[in-house]
Write a protein that holds these residues in place. Structure first.
Motif, PDB file in Angstrom:
ATOM      1  N   HIS A  95       0.808  -1.221   0.000  1.00  0.00           N
ATOM      2  CA  HIS A  95       0.000   0.000   0.000  1.00  0.00           C
ATOM      3  C   HIS A  95       0.839   1.267   0.000  1.00  0.00           C
ATOM      4  CE1 HIS A  95      -3.660  -2.283   0.244  1.00  0.00           C
ATOM      5  NE2 HIS A  95      -3.068  -3.041   1.141  1.00  0.00           N
ATOM      6  N   GLY A  96       1.829   1.301  -0.857  1.00  0.00           N
ATOM      7  CA  GLY A  96       2.568   2.526  -1.089  1.00  0.00           C
ATOM      8  C   GLY A  96       3.929   2.630  -0.457  1.00  0.00           C
ATOM      9  N   ALA A 117       0.428   4.244   2.749  1.00  0.00           N
ATOM     10  CA  ALA A 117       0.644   5.513   2.057  1.00  0.00           C
ATOM     11  C   ALA A 117      -0.493   5.838   1.091  1.00  0.00           C
ATOM     12  CB  ALA A 117       1.980   5.481   1.321  1.00  0.00           C
ATOM     13  N   ASP A 118      -1.199   4.794   0.598  1.00  0.00           N
ATOM     14  CA  ASP A 118      -2.308   5.023  -0.324  1.00  0.00           C
ATOM     15  C   ASP A 118      -3.646   5.236   0.393  1.00  0.00           C
ATOM     16  OD1 ASP A 118      -2.934   2.477   0.588  1.00  0.00           O
ATOM     17  OD2 ASP A 118      -2.979   1.557  -1.401  1.00  0.00           O
ATOM     18  N   GLY A 119      -3.646   5.233   1.727  1.00  0.00           N
ATOM     19  CA  GLY A 119      -4.861   5.465   2.493  1.00  0.00           C
ATOM     20  C   GLY A 119      -5.595   4.211   2.912  1.00  0.00           C
ATOM     21  N   THR A 120      -5.155   3.053   2.434  1.00  0.00           N
ATOM     22  CA  THR A 120      -5.771   1.793   2.842  1.00  0.00           C
ATOM     23  C   THR A 120      -5.387   1.510   4.288  1.00  0.00           C
ATOM     24  OG1 THR A 120      -5.606   0.947   0.594  1.00  0.00           O
ATOM     25  CG2 THR A 120      -5.933  -0.677   2.333  1.00  0.00           C
ATOM     26  N   LYS A 165      -5.745  10.518   6.687  1.00  0.00           N
ATOM     27  CA  LYS A 165      -5.091   9.710   5.653  1.00  0.00           C
ATOM     28  C   LYS A 165      -5.937   8.527   5.197  1.00  0.00           C
ATOM     29  CE  LYS A 165      -0.327  10.709   6.858  1.00  0.00           C
ATOM     30  NZ  LYS A 165       0.990  10.137   7.084  1.00  0.00           N
ATOM     31  N   ARG A 211      -8.601   6.192   3.622  1.00  0.00           N
ATOM     32  CA  ARG A 211      -9.511   6.207   2.478  1.00  0.00           C
ATOM     33  C   ARG A 211     -10.433   5.010   2.630  1.00  0.00           C
ATOM     34  NH1 ARG A 211      -8.313  10.643   2.471  1.00  0.00           N
ATOM     35  NH2 ARG A 211      -6.668  11.602   1.299  1.00  0.00           N
TER      36      ARG A 211
END
Length: 112
Positions: free
Chosen positions: A34-35, A57-60, A94, A96
């Motif tokens: 996840h980023g 990092a991708d909000g997951t 952060k 999502r």
């Protein structure tokens, strides 16, 4: 004397470190998927468990349960998770959420 009688049990600290390393592997894998990084918080769940909530990092977001606060915190540190004091403000912003979470939350609100 049997080998079982001569063997010494693993020190509690060594056992805790092994547990922390196993949990850290999961946290590291999550962060990579996840980023490449993660922020998180370690929270008490009760007398016998701790929850590590991480946000990629991708909000997951995801979580992992540890048997103690010390093990949970050590696992997060080993995984390179940036720890926060609480799940508010910057960390909460952060996150999502997807359709599943919204549907699930709506279902809880209306008794589903």
């Amino acid at each position: 004397m049997s080998s079982a009688e001569t063997a010494t049990p693993a020190a509690p600290d060594a056992r805790a470190e092994r547990r922390a390393k196993r949990i850290a592997k999961n946290l590291t894998a999550f962060a990579e998927r996840h980023g490449g990084g993660a922020d998180g918080v370690v929270e008490y769940v009760g007398a016998v468990a701790t929850r590590i909530v991480v946000v990629g990092a991708d909000g997951t977001w995801g979580d992992q349960v540890a048997p103690s606060y010390a093990i949970g915190r050590r696992a997060a540190e080993l995984a390179g998770v940036t720890l926060h004091d609480d799940f508010e403000g910057e960390l909460a912003l952060k996150v999502r959420t997807g359709a599943y979470e919204w549907k699930r939350m709506a279902g809880l609100q209306i008794g589903g």
